[in-house]
Scaffold this motif. Structure first.
Motif, PDB file in Angstrom:
ATOM      1  N   THR A   6     -42.812  54.941  25.798  1.00 25.50           N
ATOM      2  CA  THR A   6     -43.384  53.638  26.124  1.00 25.50           C
ATOM      3  C   THR A   6     -42.367  52.548  25.795  1.00 25.50           C
ATOM      4  O   THR A   6     -41.542  52.700  24.891  1.00 25.50           O
ATOM      5  CB  THR A   6     -44.695  53.358  25.365  1.00 25.50           C
ATOM      6  OG1 THR A   6     -44.443  53.413  23.959  1.00 25.50           O
ATOM      7  CG2 THR A   6     -45.770  54.369  25.743  1.00 25.50           C
ATOM      8  N   ILE A   7     -42.447  51.460  26.545  1.00 25.51           N
ATOM      9  CA  ILE A   7     -41.529  50.336  26.401  1.00 25.51           C
ATOM     10  C   ILE A   7     -42.354  49.086  26.106  1.00 25.51           C
ATOM     11  O   ILE A   7     -43.306  48.766  26.829  1.00 25.51           O
ATOM     12  CB  ILE A   7     -40.696  50.157  27.676  1.00 25.51           C
ATOM     13  CG1 ILE A   7     -39.796  51.395  27.879  1.00 25.51           C
ATOM     14  CG2 ILE A   7     -39.868  48.878  27.623  1.00 25.51           C
ATOM     15  CD1 ILE A   7     -39.199  51.498  29.261  1.00 25.51           C
ATOM     16  N   THR A   8     -42.005  48.391  25.046  1.00 23.12           N
ATOM     17  CA  THR A   8     -42.753  47.207  24.640  1.00 23.12           C
ATOM     18  C   THR A   8     -42.473  46.047  25.586  1.00 23.12           C
ATOM     19  O   THR A   8     -41.321  45.699  25.841  1.00 23.12           O
ATOM     20  CB  THR A   8     -42.394  46.817  23.197  1.00 23.12           C
ATOM     21  OG1 THR A   8     -42.688  47.904  22.324  1.00 23.12           O
ATOM     22  CG2 THR A   8     -43.180  45.597  22.766  1.00 23.12           C
ATOM     23  N   THR A   9     -43.552  45.453  26.107  1.00 22.01           N
ATOM     24  CA  THR A   9     -43.447  44.267  26.953  1.00 22.01           C
ATOM     25  C   THR A   9     -44.340  43.177  26.371  1.00 22.01           C
ATOM     26  O   THR A   9     -45.062  43.403  25.395  1.00 22.01           O
ATOM     27  CB  THR A   9     -43.899  44.577  28.394  1.00 22.01           C
ATOM     28  OG1 THR A   9     -45.334  44.642  28.423  1.00 22.01           O
ATOM     29  CG2 THR A   9     -43.319  45.889  28.905  1.00 22.01           C
ATOM     30  N   ASP A  10     -44.350  42.026  27.017  1.00 27.15           N
ATOM     31  CA  ASP A  10     -45.183  40.929  26.528  1.00 27.15           C
ATOM     32  C   ASP A  10     -46.670  41.178  26.743  1.00 27.15           C
ATOM     33  O   ASP A  10     -47.513  40.431  26.234  1.00 27.15           O
ATOM     34  CB  ASP A  10     -44.768  39.609  27.168  1.00 27.15           C
ATOM     35  CG  ASP A  10     -44.922  39.601  28.686  1.00 27.15           C
ATOM     36  OD1 ASP A  10     -45.370  40.629  29.255  1.00 27.15           O
ATOM     37  OD2 ASP A  10     -44.583  38.570  29.303  1.00 27.15           O
ATOM     38  N   GLY A  12     -47.986  44.488  26.367  1.00 23.78           N
ATOM     39  CA  GLY A  12     -48.332  45.783  25.796  1.00 23.78           C
ATOM     40  C   GLY A  12     -47.283  46.835  26.068  1.00 23.78           C
ATOM     41  O   GLY A  12     -46.134  46.511  26.393  1.00 23.78           O
ATOM     42  N   GLU A  13     -47.691  48.086  25.927  1.00 24.02           N
ATOM     43  CA  GLU A  13     -46.767  49.210  26.041  1.00 24.02           C
ATOM     44  C   GLU A  13     -46.777  49.772  27.461  1.00 24.02           C
ATOM     45  O   GLU A  13     -47.806  50.229  27.950  1.00 24.02           O
ATOM     46  CB  GLU A  13     -47.148  50.311  25.041  1.00 24.02           C
ATOM     47  CG  GLU A  13     -47.062  49.868  23.581  1.00 24.02           C
ATOM     48  CD  GLU A  13     -45.645  49.494  23.181  1.00 24.02           C
ATOM     49  OE1 GLU A  13     -44.712  50.268  23.487  1.00 24.02           O
ATOM     50  OE2 GLU A  13     -45.477  48.417  22.567  1.00 24.02           O
ATOM     51  N   ASP A  95     -40.665  43.201  33.160  1.00 26.68           N
ATOM     52  CA  ASP A  95     -40.849  44.559  32.642  1.00 26.68           C
ATOM     53  C   ASP A  95     -39.598  45.395  32.871  1.00 26.68           C
ATOM     54  O   ASP A  95     -39.183  46.188  32.001  1.00 26.68           O
ATOM     55  CB  ASP A  95     -42.047  45.226  33.320  1.00 26.68           C
ATOM     56  CG  ASP A  95     -43.374  44.644  32.857  1.00 26.68           C
ATOM     57  OD1 ASP A  95     -43.399  43.904  31.845  1.00 26.68           O
ATOM     58  OD2 ASP A  95     -44.399  44.942  33.515  1.00 26.68           O
ATOM     59  N   TRP A 102     -34.367  47.925  26.396  1.00 28.04           N
ATOM     60  CA  TRP A 102     -34.828  49.098  25.642  1.00 28.04           C
ATOM     61  C   TRP A 102     -33.796  50.209  25.728  1.00 28.04           C
ATOM     62  O   TRP A 102     -33.483  50.867  24.714  1.00 28.04           O
ATOM     63  CB  TRP A 102     -36.166  49.547  26.220  1.00 28.04           C
ATOM     64  CG  TRP A 102     -36.791  50.746  25.585  1.00 28.04           C
ATOM     65  CD1 TRP A 102     -37.653  50.759  24.522  1.00 28.04           C
ATOM     66  CD2 TRP A 102     -36.636  52.119  25.985  1.00 28.04           C
ATOM     67  NE1 TRP A 102     -38.040  52.050  24.237  1.00 28.04           N
ATOM     68  CE2 TRP A 102     -37.423  52.902  25.117  1.00 28.04           C
ATOM     69  CE3 TRP A 102     -35.901  52.743  26.984  1.00 28.04           C
ATOM     70  CZ2 TRP A 102     -37.492  54.288  25.221  1.00 28.04           C
ATOM     71  CZ3 TRP A 102     -35.970  54.132  27.098  1.00 28.04           C
ATOM     72  CH2 TRP A 102     -36.758  54.884  26.222  1.00 28.04           C
TER      73      TRP A 102
END
Length: 239
Positions: A6-10, A12-13, A95, A102
């Motif tokens: 998962t990649i953290t965004t503004d 959520g994941e 994203d 990331w």
């Protein structure tokens, strides 16, 4: 082997797929999906890049719409187009840019990072490259390379955005969605930048690289992929 990450965004994941090369480290490539999602075809291409020595990640760009698996069925094209129409484009660019950062932060990535996008992802990749060069992206360096296959958003982007990073663009000259005159206008616009190359393929339709689709053109696909691999070797060399 694919690892789900998962990649953290503004918001959520964001789910994503990660492939490591045989050595476990190397330059990074973000693969941006076609209109159908991170399809089996996109995953095969990502795995092939990993075999070439790259650390590869493919984010699920439709995740904000609640879609994290490929669309399928006789109406897959209509489903995909519907998803793109509902998509928040600026959020998708953000994203994808977050995915670039990331990947840069991963210990396995020991050199630069590029983007390779197909169809929807080809246009998105161009927008991400421009975004990262604009200064609007915090703490994220410009791309080291961009490869775009028949970027579907490029007709509406090429006059407004500039990408100076080394980039390679593939277009068929029998594209059902981007006519030849438009391809030539895109080519003239993009190649004002000296590090940009546009390759065209006579008789090839949109999505000519996708061997799961009726538009697949084996000869054009083979030639374009060979050109892609060589371009990446030059711009993102594997140690």
């Amino acid at each position: 082997m694919t690892e789900h990450v998962t990649i953290t965004t503004d918001a959520g994941e964001m789910p994503a797929h990660l492939w490591l090369p045989p050595t476990g480290h190397g330059p990074g490539i973000v693969v941006l999906q076609e209109i159908f999602g991170v399809s089996d075809y996109v995953q095969r291409r990502a795995a092939q890049l990993a075999e070439q020595g790259y650390v590869v990640v493919a984010p699920e760009i439709f995740w904000r719409l609640g879609v994290t698996s490929p669309v399928a069925g006789d109406d897959a094209l209509q489903q995909g187009m519907g998803l793109v129409q509902r998509l928040d484009w600026d959020a998708a660019v953000g994203d994808a840019a977050a995915t670039v950062q990331w990947l840069r932060d991963r210990d396995e990535v020991t050199a630069g990072v590029g983007v390779l996008g197909f169809c929807f992802g080809g246009g998105l990749g161009f927008a991400v490259a421009a975004h990262l060069e604009s200064g609007d992206a915090d703490d994220t360096a410009p791309l080291d390379a961009l490869v775009s296959y028949y970027g579907s958003a490029l007709p509406g982007l090429h006059e407004d955005l500039t990408v100076t990073a080394p980039s390679l663009h593939h277009f068929g000259l029998a594209d059902s969605f981007i006519d030849t005159d438009t391809v030539r206008r895109i080519e003239a616009s993009l190649t004002r930048q000296p590090a940009t190359v546009v390759e065209t393929y006579a008789g090839a339709d949109h999505a000519f690289d996708n061997d799961d689709m009726p538009w697949h053109d084996p000869a054009s696909s083979t030639l374009a992929w060979s050109t892609t691999v060589q371009f990446l070797r030059e711009r993102l060399p594997v140690a």
